[in-house]
Write an enzyme that holds these catalytic residues in place. Structure first.
Site, PDB file in Angstrom:
ATOM      1  N   SER A  89       0.865  -1.179   0.000  1.00  0.00           N
ATOM      2  CA  SER A  89       0.000   0.000   0.000  1.00  0.00           C
ATOM      3  C   SER A  89       0.902   1.230   0.000  1.00  0.00           C
ATOM      4  O   SER A  89       1.715   1.410   0.903  1.00  0.00           O
ATOM      5  CB  SER A  89      -0.876  -0.040   1.258  1.00  0.00           C
ATOM      6  OG  SER A  89      -1.560   1.175   1.412  1.00  0.00           O
ATOM      7  N   LYS A 110      -1.292  -1.089  -4.218  1.00  0.00           N
ATOM      8  CA  LYS A 110      -2.454  -0.246  -3.867  1.00  0.00           C
ATOM      9  C   LYS A 110      -1.971   1.195  -3.749  1.00  0.00           C
ATOM     10  O   LYS A 110      -0.971   1.465  -3.080  1.00  0.00           O
ATOM     11  CB  LYS A 110      -3.025  -0.760  -2.550  1.00  0.00           C
ATOM     12  CG  LYS A 110      -3.987   0.146  -1.818  1.00  0.00           C
ATOM     13  CD  LYS A 110      -4.730  -0.650  -0.751  1.00  0.00           C
ATOM     14  CE  LYS A 110      -4.691   0.028   0.601  1.00  0.00           C
ATOM     15  NZ  LYS A 110      -5.404  -0.752   1.637  1.00  0.00           N
ATOM     16  N   LYS A 123      -2.879   5.039  -2.566  1.00  0.00           N
ATOM     17  CA  LYS A 123      -3.796   5.899  -1.819  1.00  0.00           C
ATOM     18  C   LYS A 123      -4.170   7.069  -2.720  1.00  0.00           C
ATOM     19  O   LYS A 123      -3.306   7.630  -3.413  1.00  0.00           O
ATOM     20  CB  LYS A 123      -3.101   6.418  -0.552  1.00  0.00           C
ATOM     21  CG  LYS A 123      -2.812   5.323   0.463  1.00  0.00           C
ATOM     22  CD  LYS A 123      -4.083   4.860   1.137  1.00  0.00           C
ATOM     23  CE  LYS A 123      -3.775   3.893   2.261  1.00  0.00           C
ATOM     24  NZ  LYS A 123      -4.988   3.463   2.974  1.00  0.00           N
ATOM     25  N   ASP A 162      -7.150   3.166  -2.949  1.00  0.00           N
ATOM     26  CA  ASP A 162      -7.830   3.265  -1.654  1.00  0.00           C
ATOM     27  C   ASP A 162      -8.051   4.744  -1.337  1.00  0.00           C
ATOM     28  O   ASP A 162      -7.093   5.510  -1.234  1.00  0.00           O
ATOM     29  CB  ASP A 162      -6.969   2.603  -0.563  1.00  0.00           C
ATOM     30  CG  ASP A 162      -7.649   2.581   0.807  1.00  0.00           C
ATOM     31  OD1 ASP A 162      -8.785   3.090   0.923  1.00  0.00           O
ATOM     32  OD2 ASP A 162      -7.029   2.049   1.754  1.00  0.00           O
ATOM     33  N   GLU A 220     -11.119   0.927  -3.077  1.00  0.00           N
ATOM     34  CA  GLU A 220     -11.398   0.693  -1.658  1.00  0.00           C
ATOM     35  C   GLU A 220     -11.959   1.949  -0.991  1.00  0.00           C
ATOM     36  O   GLU A 220     -11.399   3.034  -1.132  1.00  0.00           O
ATOM     37  CB  GLU A 220     -10.070   0.262  -0.999  1.00  0.00           C
ATOM     38  CG  GLU A 220     -10.173  -0.128   0.461  1.00  0.00           C
ATOM     39  CD  GLU A 220      -8.834  -0.709   0.970  1.00  0.00           C
ATOM     40  OE1 GLU A 220      -8.132  -1.407   0.201  1.00  0.00           O
ATOM     41  OE2 GLU A 220      -8.500  -0.453   2.135  1.00  0.00           O
ATOM     42  N   ASP A 242     -13.624  -1.128   3.612  1.00  0.00           N
ATOM     43  CA  ASP A 242     -12.622  -1.255   4.673  1.00  0.00           C
ATOM     44  C   ASP A 242     -13.229  -0.689   5.960  1.00  0.00           C
ATOM     45  O   ASP A 242     -13.801  -1.436   6.773  1.00  0.00           O
ATOM     46  CB  ASP A 242     -11.336  -0.518   4.231  1.00  0.00           C
ATOM     47  CG  ASP A 242     -10.258  -0.421   5.309  1.00  0.00           C
ATOM     48  OD1 ASP A 242     -10.494  -0.849   6.445  1.00  0.00           O
ATOM     49  OD2 ASP A 242      -9.165   0.104   5.023  1.00  0.00           O
ATOM     50  N   LYS A 250      -9.482  -6.733   8.290  1.00  0.00           N
ATOM     51  CA  LYS A 250      -8.398  -6.476   9.237  1.00  0.00           C
ATOM     52  C   LYS A 250      -8.810  -7.035  10.590  1.00  0.00           C
ATOM     53  O   LYS A 250      -9.887  -6.693  11.092  1.00  0.00           O
ATOM     54  CB  LYS A 250      -8.143  -4.972   9.368  1.00  0.00           C
ATOM     55  CG  LYS A 250      -7.666  -4.325   8.082  1.00  0.00           C
ATOM     56  CD  LYS A 250      -7.333  -2.868   8.286  1.00  0.00           C
ATOM     57  CE  LYS A 250      -6.991  -2.204   6.960  1.00  0.00           C
ATOM     58  NZ  LYS A 250      -6.796  -0.749   7.082  1.00  0.00           N
ATOM     59  N   GLY A 294      -3.966  -4.256   6.130  1.00  0.00           N
ATOM     60  CA  GLY A 294      -2.862  -3.990   7.049  1.00  0.00           C
ATOM     61  C   GLY A 294      -3.064  -2.691   7.811  1.00  0.00           C
ATOM     62  O   GLY A 294      -3.859  -1.836   7.428  1.00  0.00           O
TER      63      GLY A 294
HETATM   64  O1  OSB Z   1      -6.884   2.089   4.663  1.00  0.00           O
HETATM   65  O2  OSB Z   1      -5.985   0.181   4.448  1.00  0.00           O
HETATM   66  C1  OSB Z   1      -6.000   1.309   4.944  1.00  0.00           C
HETATM   67  C2  OSB Z   1      -2.790   1.886   6.913  1.00  0.00           C
HETATM   68  C3  OSB Z   1      -3.301   2.483   8.027  1.00  0.00           C
HETATM   69  C4  OSB Z   1      -4.647   2.722   8.121  1.00  0.00           C
HETATM   70  C5  OSB Z   1      -5.491   2.365   7.091  1.00  0.00           C
HETATM   71  C6  OSB Z   1      -4.990   1.738   5.957  1.00  0.00           C
HETATM   72  C7  OSB Z   1      -3.615   1.531   5.866  1.00  0.00           C
HETATM   73  C8  OSB Z   1      -2.974   0.970   4.715  1.00  0.00           C
HETATM   74  C9  OSB Z   1      -1.599   0.410   4.932  1.00  0.00           C
HETATM   75  O3  OSB Z   1      -3.417   1.002   3.602  1.00  0.00           O
HETATM   76  C10 OSB Z   1      -1.571  -1.039   4.845  1.00  0.00           C
HETATM   77  C11 OSB Z   1      -0.277  -1.564   5.385  1.00  0.00           C
HETATM   78  O4  OSB Z   1       0.717  -1.518   4.654  1.00  0.00           O
HETATM   79  O5  OSB Z   1      -0.231  -2.012   6.546  1.00  0.00           O
HETATM   80 MG    MG Z   2      -8.204   1.074   3.409  1.00  0.00          MG
END
Ligand code: OSB
Ligand code: MG
Length: 370
Positions: free
Chosen positions: A136, A162, A164, A189, A214, A239, A263, A291
């Site tokens: 991510s 992924k 952001k 995401d 996402e 999510d 998660k 994650g």
């Molecule tokens: O939205 O999935 C998410 C990290 C912190 C809070 C929310 C998210 C995320 C990530 C990182 O996308 C995922 C990771 O590498 O742990």
């Molecule tokens: Mg997310």
């Protein structure tokens, strides 16, 4: 199994690079490690993966550790646990606070796996082998910089990327990454940064062969997500919305999503996570392991969950060297050909590096349950 003692280690771990999402920027990961000890001396580890600031969910590291101390641990006092699934039920009397619950519940799964002399992966119904992992990537300064960051992770072997996104940092970024990597398994995401008014942008994103989009809309919305899913071919993934199996059933019934980012921390632990994985599998919803910038204990729990057969899409599970200078476990978790090997030792299968843990520790609490 009678839990006799708990230790809560409050850690602050500086990130190798700040992580930027539509919510804001994080440069230090605050987390707690929960260590439980049974009457027979079996030790279990769980990780509290809330954040310092309540922007992803309502919980923070501070509120969740307070809930653990004041409510969850006392609830276990004098209870001779027969099965780790019991913990989810015992904690149901308290509303919400999923991350606090997960930190304790996962430690108890570790203890039961150790008591039965099995790796957590097989104890959870998964298998020993390799799991597919993706990465991510936070919001970057420009699409050109983003393309270079993607190139670095692709060269390290991550099998899915992924990105952001947020309004103003979306279509152009995706366009350039897709042009550079035509065959990459790519997704975005939004962390809830869009509304129905952004439909034209979302329709543009629909043209880049994304594996999913996402959480585009509000964190309690199911109706607008269903409205969006009808108009785009890209699967919508939820999510933030998903805190329990009931939420997944709601998304399924209303057709708000075709995929679920699962998660452990967000759904209150492994028992609920497994129920969700089973429901998704039976109902043809794609389920994959998300994650939370985990350290080594949380990552080990994720790997064990993702070893179950329902998890066919690469998880947001990274190598040890991705987030921190030094992780809190002795074992190095590496990516080979886009995969991470499940630990084979019993329980979570990784060993805490006590001096490193203590080097990040700002406060330690000991709670005796008698
Ligand atoms: O939205 O999935 C998410 C990290 C912190 C809070 C929310 C998210 C995320 C990530 C990182 O996308 C995922 C990771 O590498 O742990
Ligand atoms: Mg997310």
């Amino acid at each position: 199994m009678l839990i006799k003692k708990a230790e809560i280690f409050h850690l602050q771990m500086p990130l190798l690079a700040p992580f930027k999402t539509s919510y804001g920027e994080m440069s230090i990961k605050h987390l707690c490690i929960v260590k439980l000890v049974s009457e027979d001396g079996i030790e279990g580890y769980g990780e509290l993966d809330a954040f310092e600031v309540p922007w992803y969910t309502e919980e923070t590291t501070e509120t969740a550790s307070l809930i653990i101390k004041s409510h969850l641990l006392p609830q276990l006092k004098g209870v001779d646990l027969q099965n780790p699934n019991q913990v989810n039920t015992l904690f149901k009397v308290f509303r919400g606070n999923e991350m606090a619950k997960a930190a304790v519940e996962t430690a108890i799964w570790d203890m039961f796996a150790k008591a039965s002399n099995q790796p957590l992966a097989t104890f959870l119904g998964g298998s020993i082998g390799d799991i597919d992992v993706g990465v991510s990537i936070g919001i970057q300064e420009s699409p050109e910089i983003l393309v270079n960051v993607v190139r670095k992770y692709v060269s390290e072997g991550y099998s899915r990327v992924k990105l952001k996104i947020k309004p103003g940092s979306d279509v152009e970024s995706v366009k350039q990454v897709r042009a550079t990597f035509p065959n990459l398994s790519l997704m975005v995401d939004a962390n809830s940064a869009y509304t129905r008014a952004d439909i034209e942008t979302l329709k543009k994103l629909d043209k880049y062969d994304l594996a999913m989009i996402e959480q585009p809309f509000g964190t309690t919305d199911f109706v607008d997500h269903a409205w969006l899913q009808k108009q785009i071919a890209t699967p919508v993934c939820l999510d933030e919305n998903i805190r329990s199996l009931e939420d997944v059933k709601q998304a399924f019934t209303l057709q708000s999503a075709k995929a679920i980012n699962l998660k452990i921390a967000r759904v209150g632990g492994l028992a609920e996570a497994i129920k969700i994985a089973e429901f998704c599998f039976e109902n043809n919803m794609l389920v994959w392991c998300g994650g939370m910038y985990e350290a080594g204990i949380g990552r080990a729990h994720n790997i064990a969950l993702a070893s179950r057969a329902e998890f066919t899409f690469p998880g947001d599970i990274s190598a040890s060297n991705r987030y921190f200078h030094q992780d809190i476990i002795q074992d190095e978790i590496t990516i080979n050909n886009g995969k991470i090997a499940t630990p084979t030792n019993i329980g979570i299968g990784v060993t805490v590096d006590q001096p490193v843990l203590e080097s990040y520790c700002t406060k330690r609490e000991v709670i005796v349950l008698d």
